[in-house]
Design a protein around this motif. Structure first.
Motif, PDB file in Angstrom:
ATOM      1  N   ILE A 161     -37.137  -7.562  61.191  1.00 22.68           N
ATOM      2  CA  ILE A 161     -35.928  -8.403  60.979  1.00 22.68           C
ATOM      3  C   ILE A 161     -35.656  -9.158  62.127  1.00 22.68           C
ATOM      4  O   ILE A 161     -35.333  -8.597  63.153  1.00 22.68           O
ATOM      5  CB  ILE A 161     -34.444  -7.337  60.741  1.00 22.68           C
ATOM      6  CG1 ILE A 161     -34.934  -6.527  59.401  1.00 22.68           C
ATOM      7  CG2 ILE A 161     -33.220  -8.262  60.393  1.00 22.68           C
ATOM      8  CD1 ILE A 161     -33.877  -5.569  59.096  1.00 22.68           C
ATOM      9  N   ARG A 167     -20.726  -8.957  60.237  1.00 22.29           N
ATOM     10  CA  ARG A 167     -21.631  -9.074  59.103  1.00 22.29           C
ATOM     11  C   ARG A 167     -21.397 -10.242  58.052  1.00 22.29           C
ATOM     12  O   ARG A 167     -22.143 -10.842  57.609  1.00 22.29           O
ATOM     13  CB  ARG A 167     -21.840  -7.707  58.591  1.00 22.29           C
ATOM     14  CG  ARG A 167     -23.188  -7.659  57.791  1.00 22.29           C
ATOM     15  CD  ARG A 167     -24.501  -7.569  58.529  1.00 22.29           C
ATOM     16  NE  ARG A 167     -24.664  -6.330  58.951  1.00 22.29           N
ATOM     17  CZ  ARG A 167     -25.013  -5.133  58.310  1.00 22.29           C
ATOM     18  NH1 ARG A 167     -25.333  -5.021  56.949  1.00 22.29           N
ATOM     19  NH2 ARG A 167     -25.173  -4.100  59.019  1.00 22.29           N
ATOM     20  N   ALA A 226     -33.365  -7.371  54.904  1.00 19.08           N
ATOM     21  CA  ALA A 226     -33.118  -5.996  55.228  1.00 19.08           C
ATOM     22  C   ALA A 226     -33.809  -4.782  54.270  1.00 19.08           C
ATOM     23  O   ALA A 226     -34.079  -3.800  54.487  1.00 19.08           O
ATOM     24  CB  ALA A 226     -31.806  -5.612  55.708  1.00 19.08           C
ATOM     25  N   PRO A 279     -28.392  -3.201  54.130  1.00 20.00           N
ATOM     26  CA  PRO A 279     -27.822  -4.323  53.927  1.00 20.00           C
ATOM     27  C   PRO A 279     -26.186  -4.336  53.737  1.00 20.00           C
ATOM     28  O   PRO A 279     -25.786  -5.406  53.805  1.00 20.00           O
ATOM     29  CB  PRO A 279     -28.449  -4.386  52.302  1.00 20.00           C
ATOM     30  CG  PRO A 279     -29.505  -3.681  52.148  1.00 20.00           C
ATOM     31  CD  PRO A 279     -29.324  -2.535  53.405  1.00 20.00           C
ATOM     32  N   ASP A 339     -28.175  -8.536  51.938  1.00 18.87           N
ATOM     33  CA  ASP A 339     -29.510  -8.895  52.914  1.00 18.87           C
ATOM     34  C   ASP A 339     -30.818  -8.663  52.406  1.00 18.87           C
ATOM     35  O   ASP A 339     -31.275  -7.455  52.611  1.00 18.87           O
ATOM     36  CB  ASP A 339     -29.049  -8.056  54.290  1.00 18.87           C
ATOM     37  CG  ASP A 339     -30.112  -8.599  55.303  1.00 18.87           C
ATOM     38  OD1 ASP A 339     -30.963  -9.100  55.096  1.00 18.87           O
ATOM     39  OD2 ASP A 339     -29.643  -8.349  56.536  1.00 18.87           O
TER      40      ASP A 339
END
Length: 437
Positions: free
Chosen positions: A413, A364, A402, A425, A399
């Protein structure tokens, strides 16, 4: 609550400040108790390998949780006579620092004080090797669990079948625990003793008529051996050659001759089998009482401590040395095995959670590896919604898509296979210690 949220955010200055804001809000609002969750630096390898490892860890996580719950349920079944003590036998022993391995560590304490076990799962090894070690360990525990529980269930079934034989009425139940050798005329060429079931209202009739139901019935040879709520079991001795005639006349008078041949060896075998099964079952579990040995502690009394991310005044959970249970004392082999291997499986499961956080954080947040993992324990069920809102607000910048999708379920998404409700996120994993629900 026995529920934990394991999250991570990037370790840069901005996000560490975000973590502090989150901690401040959750503490002031009494939403959760938060602690840093230490995860070692692993050999990352390629991002492609991490993607595959992420899928594998997801499956292993599910398998580990299922195994831990099955083992907890097995402890319940084995401790059927002391179910109130099950929880105190579901521990994570030996999971903390070396000097604390003598302690009984409850599951909540282990999670909140988690430390990676470098001896079992060296962080210097490639991630794939660490995952493989965990997978093999859990697979072996499951194999052993299946064989041991199968043997125990066979034992229980055999015992239940024998017990059923002794729980029916006089027409069907076993008589091996009722009759005695003295009740019968044995080894006679001419005489035989029969067992007759007589309804309770017909006792007087039996006493008056049994000698005349057939020729060659021995006078005053009847005796009541036992009775239930419906009738009684009487003996009667007669000559062998009139057995058929006696049975016919008895049936006409509502007396039932129970087919039974007194075989001392067979009766003794059945009694020994019942005794053996009862003994074997009891030996698999004997009451696991706390055996205190004052003055036997290797270390002075102490409790596990933790440096919390938030409220430092929160008392640490755990048991002192003097509350230790003497290892194996008062326990049968199956219960002892379940306790030891439940602990091993649970510890492995939490390590898998830590690995998932590491892998997902790298995927991520990218390289170089720089993130902070935090363990949140919601104070109550009703506060989880508000806690989630706080987290989404604090980490929205990680994010935006998100974060928006959480508020608007219609937003998709791109490339995300999970449902929106599973994605946030920040990196998030759930740990539920309600293993007996």
């Amino acid at each position: 609550m026995s529920e934990f949220w394991l999250i991570s955010a990037p370790g840069d200055k901005e996000n560490l400040q975000a973590l502090e804001r989150m901690n401040t809000v959750t503490s002031k609002s009494n939403l959760s108790y938060n602690t840093k969750f230490a995860i070692p630096d692993f050999k990352v390898g390629t991002l492609d390998s991490l993607v595959g490892l992420s899928d594998e860890l997801g499956k292993l996580d599910t398998f580990a949780e299922s195994l831990v719950k099955r083992m907890a349920q097995s402890v319940v079944e084995v401790m059927e006579d002391a179910k109130g003590k099950v929880q105190e036998n579901l521990l994570a022993n030996g999971g903390l620092k070396e000097k604390m391995k003598c302690l009984k560590i409850d599951l909540t304490s282990f999670v909140t004080h988690f430390e990676w076990d470098m001896a079992k799962y060296p962080a210097k090894q490639p991630l794939l090797s660490v995952v493989d070690t965990l997978a093999k360990q859990l697979a072996q525990i499951e194999t052993d669990l299946k064989s041991r529980t199968a043997a125990y269930n066979t034992l229980k079934t055999n015992l239940e079948n024998l017990e059923k034989k002794s729980q029916g009425n006089l027409f069907t139940r076993t008589l091996s625990d009722i009759v005695n050798k003295e009740d019968f005329v044995l080894d006679s060429e001419y005489l035989v003793t029969l067992l007759v079931i007589v309804p309770k209202p017909n006792y007087a009739q039996w006493q008056k008529t049994y000698e005349s139901l057939s020729d060659m019935v021995v006078p005053r040879s009847t005796k009541l051996i036992t009775e239930d709520k419906e009738g009684g079991l009487f003996t009667v001795t007669l000559f062998r050659k009139v057995i058929d005639d006696f049975k016919t006349k008895a049936r006409e008078n509502k007396f039932t001759v129970r087919e039974f041949y007194y075989d001392e060896k067979e009766i003794e075998r059945e009694r020994e089998e019942m005794t053996r099964l009862l003994s074997d079952k009891k030996q698999q579990y004997q009451t696991s009482c706390v055996a205190l040995k004052k003055g036997s502690s290797t270390f002075p009394d102490h409790k596990v401590t933790v440096t919390p991310l938030g409220n430092p005044a929160r008392p640490a959970a755990g048991h002192t040395d003097r509350e230790r249970e003497s290892e194996g004392e008062g326990e049968g082999p199956l219960l002892r095995w379940l306790k030891v291997n439940f602990s091993e499986a649970f510890i492995a499961w939490v390590h898998i959670k830590a690995l998932r956080v590491f892998v997902e954080s790298v995927l991520r947040y990218g390289l170089p590896v720089n993130f902070q993992a935090v363990l949140l324990q919601p104070h109550k069920k009703s506060s989880t919604k508000r806690l989630r809102e706080v987290l989404n607000s604090v980490f929205r910048h990680l994010d935006e898509v998100a974060a928006a999708s959480i508020l608007d379920a219609s937003v998709e998404i791109p490339g995300l296979q999970l449902s929106n409700q599973d994605y946030f996120p920040y990196v998030y994993f759930h740990i539920d210690l309600s293993l007996l629900d």
